[in-house]
Design an enzyme around this catalytic site. Structure first.
Site, PDB file in Angstrom:
ATOM      1  N   ASP A  11       0.885  -1.179   0.000  1.00 32.91           N
ATOM      2  CA  ASP A  11       0.000   0.000   0.000  1.00 32.91           C
ATOM      3  C   ASP A  11       0.923   1.229   0.000  1.00 32.91           C
ATOM      4  O   ASP A  11       0.888   2.051   0.899  1.00 32.91           O
ATOM      5  CB  ASP A  11      -0.954   0.001   1.208  1.00 32.91           C
ATOM      6  CG  ASP A  11      -0.235   0.038   2.558  1.00 32.91           C
ATOM      7  OD1 ASP A  11      -0.821   0.596   3.517  1.00 32.91           O
ATOM      8  OD2 ASP A  11       0.905  -0.456   2.659  1.00 32.91           O
ATOM      9  N   HIS A 246       9.196  -0.899   9.108  1.00 31.97           N
ATOM     10  CA  HIS A 246       8.192  -1.973   9.163  1.00 31.97           C
ATOM     11  C   HIS A 246       8.249  -2.873   7.915  1.00 31.97           C
ATOM     12  O   HIS A 246       8.419  -4.092   8.025  1.00 31.97           O
ATOM     13  CB  HIS A 246       6.786  -1.369   9.262  1.00 31.97           C
ATOM     14  CG  HIS A 246       6.585  -0.406  10.378  1.00 31.97           C
ATOM     15  ND1 HIS A 246       6.614  -0.771  11.704  1.00 31.97           N
ATOM     16  CD2 HIS A 246       6.334   0.916  10.356  1.00 31.97           C
ATOM     17  CE1 HIS A 246       6.378   0.297  12.463  1.00 31.97           C
ATOM     18  NE2 HIS A 246       6.203   1.332  11.677  1.00 31.97           N
TER      19      HIS A 246
HETATM   20  O1  RIB Z   1       1.857  -0.367  10.913  1.00 33.13           O
HETATM   21  C1  RIB Z   1       2.810  -0.178   9.901  1.00 33.13           C
HETATM   22  C2  RIB Z   1       2.268  -0.608   8.580  1.00 33.13           C
HETATM   23  O2  RIB Z   1       1.155   0.184   8.223  1.00 33.13           O
HETATM   24  C3  RIB Z   1       3.282  -0.425   7.436  1.00 33.13           C
HETATM   25  O3  RIB Z   1       3.047  -1.404   6.463  1.00 33.13           O
HETATM   26  C4  RIB Z   1       2.943   0.926   6.908  1.00 33.13           C
HETATM   27  O4  RIB Z   1       3.305   1.072   5.525  1.00 33.13           O
HETATM   28  C5  RIB Z   1       1.448   0.929   7.051  1.00 33.13           C
HETATM   29  O5  RIB Z   1       0.900   0.246   5.913  1.00 33.13           O
HETATM   30 CA    CA Z   2       2.665  -0.702   4.148  1.00 33.34          CA
END
Ligand code: RIB
Ligand code: CA
Length: 318
Positions: A11, A246
Site C-alpha cells: 500500500d 516496518h
Molecule cells: O503499521 C505499519 C504498517 O502500516 C506499514 O506497512 C505501513 O506502511 C502501514 O501500511
Molecule cells: Ca505498508
C-alpha cells in the site's frame, strides 16, 4: 543460487517504497510482480507510487504493477496521510504522473494474478504482504485451495507484546481490514507475522541515511524519510530517533529468516470490538487449545538487517 519467486503486495507509502527497493535489489528473490491495495493512501496513488519507485530502481517495465483492492472487504478505507504525506511518499514524489499510465486502477486484478502465479508454480511462490491483507482474502475466496500451493506468506502486521500504532491495541495493516486478516489467519496457509514487536525498534537513523546519499536511490531515501524524521519522537511512540522499517524488515525476514527469533502460536484477530478492533491476540499459553497457525517474530537482529539494507541500497546506488 536459484532466485526464489515472490510477489510483493503493497500500500505504497514510505516504508513500502523502501521495501520495494530492497526486494528489487535482492540477490535472493525474483519479483514476479507488485500487487497494490488501498491502505496508507488511495489505490490510484499506491499504483502511481509503486510504478514511480520501480522506475527509480531500474525495474520499471520489468516488474509489473497489478492493481488490487480499492477498499477493505467490509469497512470504509482508513488512510494514513498524516504519517506518509498527501503523496504517500513523505512529499518526495517529483514525477509527472505518467508512471502509472498503463495501470488501470479501476480493474482489480491482483487476486487473479496471485492465484495464477501460485498455481503455475506450486510450492514455490513466497507472498510478501506489507499492507492490509485485502487482496489475499480475495484470492482465497477465488481459490480456497490456494494455501496448499503457496510456499509461505510473510506479512507485516499486528503486535503481540506491544501496543498498537493506529489505536492503543491495533497495528495499522490489521486495523485497516481485520475481516481480511481473519480470513487469512484461518486459511491454513503457512505464514510468518512480522509485527510491531520487531519493526518498532528497527530504525533507519540519519547516520544510515547519510551513508546512502549522493545518488538518485540514496537521495530518494533521504527525501522520503526527512519529514518523518522531523516528527520521529511523535511517530515512533518513543522508540527513538529514526525511521521505522516496518515493511523493509518484512522483506528482509522473507529473505533471511535467521534475522528473527520466532515462536509458533495460535493467533486470532478482533473484528467486533469498540476498543480492540484489529488487535492480534497471540495465545502464548495455549489457553484456547488450538494448533498454532503462524510463526510470530518475537526478537530481531535490527543492526544486522539495517546493515544489509544500507549495503544493498548502497550497491543499487552505484
Ligand atoms: O503499521 C505499519 C504498517 O502500516 C506499514 O506497512 C505501513 O506502511 C502501514 O501500511
Ligand atoms: Ca505498508
Amino acid at each position: 543460487m536459484m532466485l526464489r519467486p515472490a510477489i510483493l503486495d503493497c500500500d505504497t507509502g514510505i516504508d513500502d517504497a523502501l521495501a520495494i527497493m530492497l526486494a528489487v535489489r535482492s540477490k535472493e528473490l525474483r519479483l514476479l510482480g507488485v500487487t497494490t491495495t488501498s491502505g496508507n493512501v488511495s489505490l490510484d496513488l499506491v499504483c502511481r507510487n509503486t510504478a514511480y519507485v520501480l522506475e527509480l530502481v531500474g525495474a520499471g517495465g520489468r516488474v509489473p504493477v497489478i492493481p488490487g483492492a480499492s477498499k477493505p472487504l467490509m469497512r470504509a478505507a482508513h488512510h494514513e496521510t498524516h504519517v506518509h504525506g498527501d503523496d504517500g511518499l513523505g512529499g518526495a514524489y517529483d514525477g509527472d504522473g505518467s508512471e502509472a499510465a498503463g495501470i488501470d486502477a479501476g480493474v482489480a486484478r491482483a487476486a487473479d494474478f496471485i492465484v495464477e502465479q501460485v498455481l503455475a508454480a506450486p510450492g514455490e511462490v513466497t507472498l510478501i504482504f506489507t499492507g492490509p491483507l485485502t487482496n489475499l482474502a480475495h484470492a482465497l475466496m477465488k481459490c480456497p485451495d490456494l494455501p496448499r500451493h503457496v510456499r509461505e506468506l510473510v506479512f507485516m502486521g499486528g503486535a503481540v507484546r506491544t501496543g498498537g500504532n493506529v489505536t492503543p491495541s491495533a497495528e495499522y495493516n490489521m486495523y485497516a481490514d481485520p475481516e481480511a486478516a481473519k480470513l487469512v489467519f484461518h486459511s491454513g496457509m503457512r505464514m510468518t507475522m512480522v509485527g510491531l514487536d520487531v519493526t518498532n525498534p528497527t530504525l533507519l537513523t540519519p547516520e544510515h541515511i547519510g551513508r546512502l546519499r549522493g545518488n538518485p536511490a540514496g537521495e530518494f531515501v533521504y527525501r522520503c524519510t526527512k519529514a518523518y524524521l522531523e516528527r520521529a519522537e511523535e511517530l515512533n511512540s518513543g522508540y527513538g530517533d529514526g525511521f521505522s522499517m516496518h515493511d523493509p524488515l518484512t522483506v528482509g525476514i522473507a529473505i533471511d529468516r535467521t534475522l528473527a527469533r520466532t515462536g509458533s502460536y495460535y493467533v486470532d484477530i478482533e473484528t467486533r470490538s469498540e476498543l480492540n478492533d484489529g488487535r492480534t491476540v497471540c495465545d502464548f499459553l495455549g489457553k484456547w487449545g488450538k494448533e498454532p497457525n503462524m510463526d510470530v517474530c518475537l526478537e530481531v537482529d535490527s543492526d544486522r538487517f539495517l546493515e544489509h539494507f544500507v549495503r544493498t541500497i548502497g550497491e543499487l546506488s552505484s
